[in-house]
Design an enzyme around this catalytic site. Structure first.
Site, short mmCIF file in Angstrom:
data_model
loop_
_atom_site.label_atom_id
_atom_site.label_comp_id
_atom_site.label_asym_id
_atom_site.label_seq_id
_atom_site.Cartn_x
_atom_site.Cartn_y
_atom_site.Cartn_z
N ASN A 7 4.47 67.55 -33.21
CA ASN A 7 5.12 68.36 -33.99
C ASN A 7 5.52 67.52 -35.05
O ASN A 7 6.41 66.99 -35.14
CB ASN A 7 6.46 69.21 -33.02
N ARG A 90 1.60 71.71 -33.41
CA ARG A 90 2.23 72.90 -33.62
C ARG A 90 2.39 73.02 -34.90
O ARG A 90 2.78 72.10 -35.77
CB ARG A 90 3.73 72.65 -33.18
N HIS A 179 8.67 81.44 -33.12
CA HIS A 179 8.87 81.17 -31.69
C HIS A 179 7.54 81.90 -30.88
O HIS A 179 7.95 82.03 -29.37
CB HIS A 179 10.19 81.49 -30.93
N ARG A 240 22.11 79.63 -39.26
CA ARG A 240 21.40 80.81 -39.66
C ARG A 240 22.21 82.03 -39.62
O ARG A 240 22.64 82.28 -38.40
CB ARG A 240 19.98 80.85 -39.24
N GLU A 384 6.94 75.30 -24.46
CA GLU A 384 6.06 75.24 -25.52
C GLU A 384 4.91 74.43 -25.38
O GLU A 384 3.68 74.60 -25.91
CB GLU A 384 6.83 75.46 -26.89
#
Ligand code: AMP
Length: 415
Positions: A7, A90, A179, A240, A384
């Site tokens: 990642n 990823r 996601h 956020r 994940e």
């Protein structure tokens, strides 16, 4: 078989080495401050810890450092890099090009590059990781797993915004969702766990972490999700704002003499839990402050639970009901008090909670609704990395590594 999962961020590289037969993580680590003074690599392999501070001017040097760490005689997990069967990357944004994971070839690299305007922070970094691996491990097959691909099954009515169609046609402005690997994993896993068929099942998955999103899943396919063109839309998050009236951007910009980019930076990095509470973006700090009476932290906490409740109601309406509700990610798995706040007074939906199962439960697969609840409410820790590893394994088995894969080939669509 050993799969390396990467990642890559703009100045960081997270890696995991997974033994797919045993599903064991043989090693995991992170390179930080790539291209910045103070570059450092840290790795744990079982109880062995490797740490090395050394200048790393780019991702090539970071991957080379990772290879040295993984193959370190005493502290590593591999004899040589040839043991790695494939690398799974990823990748944030697959745009409309990818509805499944793919073997990386020139066309895939080009498509990830084309999507840079949609994922300007992440896609260039993901590409740097991919290109560095191709240079340093040219014979090892590589796979891209996209955060967006699970959501590509959404119907037009869910993914289009109510703006002139030309912006969709010309600029590809639409809801993409993120996601995806997590929503895909937990929505499939919960069916296995409950012993039910995904076909005919309506599921709402709540991925609640520092970034949070919900997805509505019918017959194993995503029909709606809360994040949009970017991960800014949806529920309140750590930093956020989540959804708001777009006029807020103009209002702040005009009032404060800021550019649109500067306001977006505030909405992405200084809003959400930290913006409302002034305390922290981490839910544990919010809870501690709220429990000691901090009014702003109490409001932030209430806003988070309320925004999740609203999406659950909306998705239940969109699917004509809900059969299973899943909580996952840092907050969803661990913060039982938040789950309680979200699920209280939801009897109208067909939910009957068993709070004795919910309260104190952390990071463990468990049904937290009552045995006679029509809607099953379940905690499923996300994985994940497992999705990335299994997609990588599947694709590497599926094609000869010298074949240039066509990413529209139906063989690459996941079931
Ligand atoms: P994530 O982005 O999935 O790592 O989730 C980060 C959020 O999860 C933070 O707000 C944390 O407060 C929360 N979180 C992560 N781990 C725990 C834990 N063990 N207990 C309580 N909250 C946690």
């Amino acid at each position: 078989m050993k799969i390396l999962i990467l990642n890559a961020g703009s100045s960081s590289l997270k890696f995991q080495l997974m033994e797919t037969d045993s599903r064991r993580i043989a090693a995991k680590g992170m390179v930080e401050r790539i291209g910045i003074e103070g570059s450092v690599i840290k790795q744990t392999a079982g109880d062995k810890i490797y740490k090395n501070e050394q200048p790393m001017k780019d991702h090539d040097e970071a991957i080379a450092a990772m290879m040295r760490a993984l193959t370190h005689t005493e502290l590593g997990a591999l004899k040589d890099m040839g043991e790695i069967a494939a690398v799974g990357h990823r990748v944030l944004h697959g745009g409309e090009k990818f509805s499944a994971s793919v073997i990386i070839n020139e066309a895939v690299i080009e498509a990830i590059r084309e999507n840079i305007p949609l994922g300007p922070l992440h896609n260039p970094a993901n590409l740097m990781g991919i290109l560095a691996c191709r240079r340093i491990m040219p014979d090892t097959p590589q796979v891209a797993v996209f955060d967006t691909s699970f959501h590509q099954t959404m119907p037009k009515k869910a993914y289009l915004y109510g703006i002139p169609t030309e912006y969709y046609k010309r600029l590809k402005i639409r809801r993409y969702g993120f996601h995806g690997t997590s929503h895909r994993y937990v929505s499939a896993r919960v069916c296995q766990f409950l012993g039910i068929n995904p076909i005919g099942t309506r599921i709402i998955t709540c991925h609640l972490g520092n970034g949070s999103s919900l997805a509505a899943v019918v017959d194993g396919k995503c029909v709606d999700t809360s994040m949009g063109l970017t991960p800014l839309e949806g529920v309140l998050m750590g930093t956020r704002s989540g959804s708001l009236d777009p006029a807020v951007v103009q209002f702040i910009a005009n009032s404060e003499g800021l550019t649109c980019d500067a306001v977006l930076d505030i909405l992405n990095k200084k809003s959400g839990l930290i913006g409302v509470s002034g305390v922290s973006s981490d839910m544990r700090d919010i809870d501690a402050a709220a429990d000691s009476g901090n009014e702003d932290a109490i409001v932030a906490r209430d806003m988070l639970a309320y925004s999740i409740k609203k999406y659950i109601g909306a998705y239940a309406a969109a699917m004509g009901g809900v059969d299973v509700l899943v909580f996952t990610a840092g907050i969803g798995e661990n913060n039982w008090a938040l789950r309680r706040r979200v699920m209280e007074d939801m009897e109208w939906l067909g939910v009957k909670m068993d709070f004795s199962k919910n309260d104190c439960l952390r990071a463990q697969e468990c049904v937290i609704s009552a045995d006679d609840s029509r809607v099953k409410v379940v905690v499923i820790p996300t994985d994940e990395e497992m999705v990335i590893a299994s997609d990588t394994l599947e694709l590497v088995h599926c094609i000869d590594k010298n074949t240039d894969a066509d990413y529209n080939d139906p063989r690459f669509r996941l079931g």
